[in-house]
Design a protein around this motif. Structure first.
Motif, PDB file in Angstrom:
ATOM      1  N   UNK A  50     -17.450 -25.067 -10.348  1.00  0.00           N
ATOM      2  CA  UNK A  50     -16.750 -25.825 -11.383  1.00  0.00           C
ATOM      3  C   UNK A  50     -17.214 -25.380 -12.769  1.00  0.00           C
ATOM      4  N   UNK A  51     -18.517 -25.095 -12.897  1.00  0.00           N
ATOM      5  CA  UNK A  51     -19.061 -24.689 -14.194  1.00  0.00           C
ATOM      6  C   UNK A  51     -18.620 -23.280 -14.596  1.00  0.00           C
ATOM      7  N   UNK A  52     -18.425 -22.396 -13.637  1.00  0.00           N
ATOM      8  CA  UNK A  52     -17.936 -21.044 -13.901  1.00  0.00           C
ATOM      9  C   UNK A  52     -16.738 -20.763 -13.015  1.00  0.00           C
ATOM     10  N   UNK A  53     -15.626 -21.448 -13.258  1.00  0.00           N
ATOM     11  CA  UNK A  53     -14.532 -21.467 -12.273  1.00  0.00           C
ATOM     12  C   UNK A  53     -13.688 -20.194 -12.260  1.00  0.00           C
ATOM     13  N   UNK A  54     -13.159 -19.918 -11.081  1.00  0.00           N
ATOM     14  CA  UNK A  54     -12.158 -18.875 -10.888  1.00  0.00           C
ATOM     15  C   UNK A  54     -10.821 -19.488 -10.491  1.00  0.00           C
ATOM     16  N   UNK A  55     -10.824 -20.804 -10.288  1.00  0.00           N
ATOM     17  CA  UNK A  55      -9.629 -21.505  -9.817  1.00  0.00           C
ATOM     18  C   UNK A  55      -9.798 -22.991 -10.091  1.00  0.00           C
ATOM     19  N   UNK A  56      -8.700 -23.711 -10.024  1.00  0.00           N
ATOM     20  CA  UNK A  56      -8.766 -25.164  -9.942  1.00  0.00           C
ATOM     21  C   UNK A  56      -9.093 -25.517  -8.503  1.00  0.00           C
ATOM     22  N   UNK A  57     -10.187 -26.225  -8.313  1.00  0.00           N
ATOM     23  CA  UNK A  57     -10.479 -26.740  -6.975  1.00  0.00           C
ATOM     24  C   UNK A  57     -10.426 -28.261  -7.055  1.00  0.00           C
ATOM     25  N   UNK A  58      -9.888 -28.874  -6.030  1.00  0.00           N
ATOM     26  CA  UNK A  58      -9.702 -30.326  -6.007  1.00  0.00           C
ATOM     27  C   UNK A  58     -10.276 -30.898  -4.724  1.00  0.00           C
ATOM     28  N   UNK A  59     -10.670 -32.154  -4.778  1.00  0.00           N
ATOM     29  CA  UNK A  59     -11.162 -32.827  -3.583  1.00  0.00           C
ATOM     30  C   UNK A  59     -10.060 -33.285  -2.655  1.00  0.00           C
ATOM     31  N   UNK A  60      -8.821 -33.085  -3.028  1.00  0.00           N
ATOM     32  CA  UNK A  60      -7.686 -33.488  -2.197  1.00  0.00           C
ATOM     33  C   UNK A  60      -6.825 -32.273  -1.855  1.00  0.00           C
ATOM     34  N   UNK A  61      -6.119 -32.393  -0.764  1.00  0.00           N
ATOM     35  CA  UNK A  61      -5.067 -31.452  -0.390  1.00  0.00           C
ATOM     36  C   UNK A  61      -3.968 -32.271   0.271  1.00  0.00           C
ATOM     37  N   UNK A  62      -2.769 -31.724   0.266  1.00  0.00           N
ATOM     38  CA  UNK A  62      -1.625 -32.417   0.859  1.00  0.00           C
ATOM     39  C   UNK A  62      -1.111 -31.654   2.069  1.00  0.00           C
ATOM     40  N   UNK A  63      -0.648 -32.399   3.049  1.00  0.00           N
ATOM     41  CA  UNK A  63      -0.091 -31.780   4.247  1.00  0.00           C
ATOM     42  C   UNK A  63       1.211 -31.056   3.922  1.00  0.00           C
ATOM     43  N   UNK A 115     -20.111 -12.652 -16.124  1.00  0.00           N
ATOM     44  CA  UNK A 115     -21.514 -12.702 -15.696  1.00  0.00           C
ATOM     45  C   UNK A 115     -22.329 -13.549 -16.678  1.00  0.00           C
ATOM     46  N   UNK A 116     -22.058 -13.398 -17.969  1.00  0.00           N
ATOM     47  CA  UNK A 116     -22.757 -14.186 -18.976  1.00  0.00           C
ATOM     48  C   UNK A 116     -22.472 -15.677 -18.799  1.00  0.00           C
ATOM     49  N   UNK A 117     -21.214 -16.022 -18.521  1.00  0.00           N
ATOM     50  CA  UNK A 117     -20.855 -17.428 -18.324  1.00  0.00           C
ATOM     51  C   UNK A 117     -21.566 -18.011 -17.113  1.00  0.00           C
ATOM     52  N   UNK A 118     -21.627 -17.251 -16.030  1.00  0.00           N
ATOM     53  CA  UNK A 118     -22.304 -17.720 -14.828  1.00  0.00           C
ATOM     54  C   UNK A 118     -23.807 -17.850 -15.081  1.00  0.00           C
ATOM     55  N   UNK A 174     -26.034 -12.621  -9.032  1.00  0.00           N
ATOM     56  CA  UNK A 174     -25.721 -11.388  -8.317  1.00  0.00           C
ATOM     57  C   UNK A 174     -24.289 -11.413  -7.804  1.00  0.00           C
ATOM     58  N   UNK A 175     -23.855 -12.563  -7.285  1.00  0.00           N
ATOM     59  CA  UNK A 175     -22.468 -12.675  -6.822  1.00  0.00           C
ATOM     60  C   UNK A 175     -21.502 -12.503  -7.982  1.00  0.00           C
ATOM     61  N   UNK A 176     -21.873 -12.992  -9.164  1.00  0.00           N
ATOM     62  CA  UNK A 176     -21.014 -12.833 -10.341  1.00  0.00           C
ATOM     63  C   UNK A 176     -20.887 -11.367 -10.725  1.00  0.00           C
ATOM     64  N   UNK A 177     -21.984 -10.616 -10.628  1.00  0.00           N
ATOM     65  CA  UNK A 177     -21.912  -9.179 -10.937  1.00  0.00           C
ATOM     66  C   UNK A 177     -20.952  -8.468  -9.997  1.00  0.00           C
ATOM     67  N   UNK A 178     -21.005  -8.849  -8.719  1.00  0.00           N
ATOM     68  CA  UNK A 178     -20.097  -8.223  -7.749  1.00  0.00           C
ATOM     69  C   UNK A 178     -18.659  -8.649  -8.008  1.00  0.00           C
ATOM     70  N   UNK A 179     -18.467  -9.909  -8.354  1.00  0.00           N
ATOM     71  CA  UNK A 179     -17.109 -10.402  -8.632  1.00  0.00           C
ATOM     72  C   UNK A 179     -16.563  -9.795  -9.917  1.00  0.00           C
ATOM     73  N   UNK A 180     -17.436  -9.498 -10.862  1.00  0.00           N
ATOM     74  CA  UNK A 180     -16.995  -8.936 -12.141  1.00  0.00           C
ATOM     75  C   UNK A 180     -16.283  -7.607 -11.963  1.00  0.00           C
TER      76      UNK A 180
END
Length: 701
Positions: free
Chosen positions: A601-614, A661-664, A687-693
């Protein structure tokens, strides 16, 4: 003048009687039988603690039905008795301990298994997908060994007595209750079948819970039972004729029927978008409430005793006068989080010598649900959700709060923690999903919409935007939508739980105050109504916001049922007044404002929500179980503008991979400072942020 040594002998005898062996009036470990001891990973050293060993065996108990601390256990008076008038039962146990206990930290971490599966260790060890947590033998099975590196003794034992054997699950041997004259106890039971296909289903209900042993039908005459079908949890029930189904297995319909007492055959086949409910007369309930006593009495024995009555030693005791255990902590997640709320409320953190069992407990993702396994014909496998099992026994039944308060709906004054002498410190952490499916807002706001205070000995933490099992992001990829409308989250609980383990230990052992509670609250408007949350959520193309929540109405299971358990005389229950509930307020990205705001949430790549719909064809519009949605940000400004997405793109947020990477890194530093992330795990994220970058730079530009 007394002879030399007499005083020492008196002191020694007093110590042994106090911590060594229980008296006849106490619930106690009768025999502690070690069946196998083996080195962990061929003697691998875990940090400064050194090598560990694994101990497997069986522990045998007896409890006195006349003791007030046991009187709460339903049907204990109807269980078979020993010649001494006690009730006997047993459970398999599993222990990981330092070979040299003096090099450990002198503390027990007791993980309550989930349906017999040893999950608590893996949540804190970064074990990879596919790891064998039930019977660990490889490096992957033990993950990074955080609990072991810190010197804990890890303990687990079987408590859920209606499971089928297999996969090294921990299953106790609990007695069957019977009438005083020996006749079987008989009552009506209810089973719900959801997301079913084909012609045949295990009688216990959900296909993903096939490990449970169903209650045995009194007979297999379908005319004496009722099977109904409906389109949604709140929809009307339509009876299915008794000649169109049978107790039994049938791979291809009626012609292939094999009668059994453990299965249901629907001659015309199940439809995946329907809910089916079976009511039938069952017999021979086990005394499932004894499962709570397993945890109490084994943890107490390992903490305080030097050996059992047969002379078998406590493997954690260093000598007759020193048991070597300074602190003991308990932990449960999901259904065992519900178990822990029950366990505390029913008073099981006090052993029969009136000592505290656990100094602190870590309860994860139950919302305000309690398991309510202390019920005749209980079904601790299932729990209330909006999309199925809505009014099952495992429900948010008052008391809902840790503090003693007056519930405005039931009118009863009660609380989970009401025994100051033996109540432990409590951490409870919930995800956003528990606010949608498990009435979590009622931890801090009563059913009339008024704020509720959190006791000083309790911390409530909120994993912003996470689904029931975690969140997707840097350390976990999203999953397929399946029966949900959007992609779903992966699992990322480990970093948060690991950091909270350290904070809980420092509180209980050193008196260091933990981070303050950060649950959503009415007072700061981070807890809002469903309509207010919908208004705040961004208008993302192709994304529907929920119109439903798992409503809670006061259930009436009949006069034989109370807050401590009992007997079900009304099934389904009649539902009374409805509790007002709230959900977390989202920000302009759709991410929850309150809480820990973990890295996803602090360094997001997407909107993630606690809900999902069928999705369509799967009771569309209902909540999609315990899943949360994963809705990626567009790669570029042009791409988001083309589809009308109001959320800034990855390009606008991070400019390039280095900026990401700086944001993460900055977010990691803040989480470590707040004590919600360990430094070693912050390094993993960076480290994961460097790979994702690299993909941010190449594939998304």
């Amino acid at each position: 003048m007394s002879r030399p040594g007499c005083f020492a002998q008196v002191v020694f005898a007093t110590i042994v009687s106090t911590i060594g062996f229980a008296s006849d009036t106490e619930a106690r470990v009768v025999r502690f039988v070690v069946e196998q001891t083996r080195p962990v990973l061929a003697g691998k050293s875990f940090g400064t603690v050194g090598p560990y060993e694994r101990i497997d065996g069986t522990v045998y108990f007896e409890v006195n039905p006349r003791d007030p601390l046991n009187a709460v256990i339903v049907n204990l008076d109807k269980a078979p008795k020993t010649p001494g008038g006690k009730v006997g039962f047993s459970a398999p146990f599993y222990i990981l301990k330092p070979v040299d206990m003096a090099r450990g930290n002198g503390k027990i971490f007791y993980g309550i298994n989930n349906r017999g599966n040893k999950l608590e260790y893996g949540w804190r060890a970064f074990t990879p997908p596919g790891a064998n947590g039930n019977d660990p033998t490889t490096d992957a099975d033990y993950g990074d060994g955080l609990l072991l590196r810190q010197g804990y003794v890890y303990v687990d034992a079987g408590w859920m007595g209606n499971l089928a054997p297999g996969n090294a699950r921990l299953i106790p041997d609990l007695p069957v209750a019977a009438q005083p004259d020996g006749r079987p106890i008989v009552a009506s039971v209810r089973v719900e079948f959801a997301d079913a296909t084909g012609f045949s289903r295990p009688l216990e209900g959900s296909a993903d819970h096939v490990a449970r042993i169903p209650y045995e039908p009194v007979d297999r005459d379908t005319a004496k039972a009722t099977l109904t079908v409906r389109e949604s949890a709140s929809g009307p029930r339509t009876p299915i004729p008794s000649n169109r189904w049978a107790f039994g297995r049938c791979q291809n319909g009626e012609a292939t029927l094999v009668p059994t007492s453990r299965d249901l055959c629907l001659f015309d086949g199940f439809k995946v978008e329907r809910l089916y409910e079976l009511m039938y007369r069952a017999k021979n309930p086990k005394v499932l409430g004894l499962g709570y006593a397993v945890t109490r009495d084994l943890a107490s024995f390992l903490r305080y005793a030097t050996g059992d009555e047969a002379g078998n030693p406590n493997p954690l005791a260093e000598s007759l006068t020193s048991v070597g255990i300074r602190k003991a902590y308990g932990a449960g997640t999901s259904s065992t989080g519900m178990y822990m709320r029950d366990w505390l409320y029913l008073g099981f953190n006090e052993d029969e010598s009136h000592r505290k069992v656990f100094d602190a407990v870590h309860i994860t993702i139950p919302g305000t649900h309690r398991l309510l396994a202390n019920v005749e014909f209980a079904d601790p496998n299932n729990y209330s959700r909006q999309d199925l099992w809505h009014d099952s026994i495992s429900y948010s039944y008052p008391p809902l709060t840790f503090a003693v308060t007056t519930d405005p709906v039931s009118g009863k004054r009660d609380g989970i923690l009401k025994r100051p002498a033996t109540d432990p410190f409590v951490f409870q952490i919930d995800s956003a999903n528990e606010f949608w499916q498990m009435s979590a807002s009622l931890n801090v706001a009563d059913g009339a919409g008024k704020p509720v205070e959190i006791p000083r000995a309790v911390r409530l933490y909120f994993a912003s935007s996470f689904q029931h099992g975690g969140g997707a992001g840097l350390l976990n990829p999203p999953g397929p939508g399946g029966m949900c409308q959007q992609q779903t989250q992966g699992n990322s609980w480990a970093p948060t739980l690991r950091a909270l383990l350290v904070a809980l230990d420092e509180w209980a052992d050193k008196g260091i105050e933990p981070p303050p509670s950060n649950y959503p609250r009415l007072e700061d408007k981070t807890l809002v109504t469903l309509d207010e949350a919908r208004a705040a959520f961004p208008k993302i193309p192709g994304v529907n916001f929920p119109a439903v929540i798992n409503e809670l109405a006061l259930p009436d299971f009949g006069e034989g049922f109370s807050a401590t358990g009992g007997r079900i005389l009304k099934s389904p229950p009649t539902l009374g007044r409805t509790y007002q509930q709230f959900v977390p307020r989202p920000d302009s990205d759709g991410l929850d404002v309150a809480g820990i705001r973990p890295m996803e949430v602090a360094g997001p790549l997407a909107t993630i929500t606690g809900w999902a719909l069928r999705a369509a064809g799967r009771r569309e519009g209902s909540l999609c179980g315990l899943a949360g949605s994963y809705i990626p940000f567009a790669a570029t400004r042009a791409a988001r503008q083309q589809i009308g997405d109001p959320r800034p793109s990855l390009e606008e947020r991070y400019r390039n991979g280095e900026a990401f990477v700086t944001a993460v890194t900055d977010a990691s530093r803040k989480l470590v400072s707040a004590r919600f992330l360990l430094q070693e795990d912050a390094d993993r994220y960076i480290q994961a942020a460097r790979e994702r970058a690299r993909t941010l730079t190449s594939a998304e530009r």
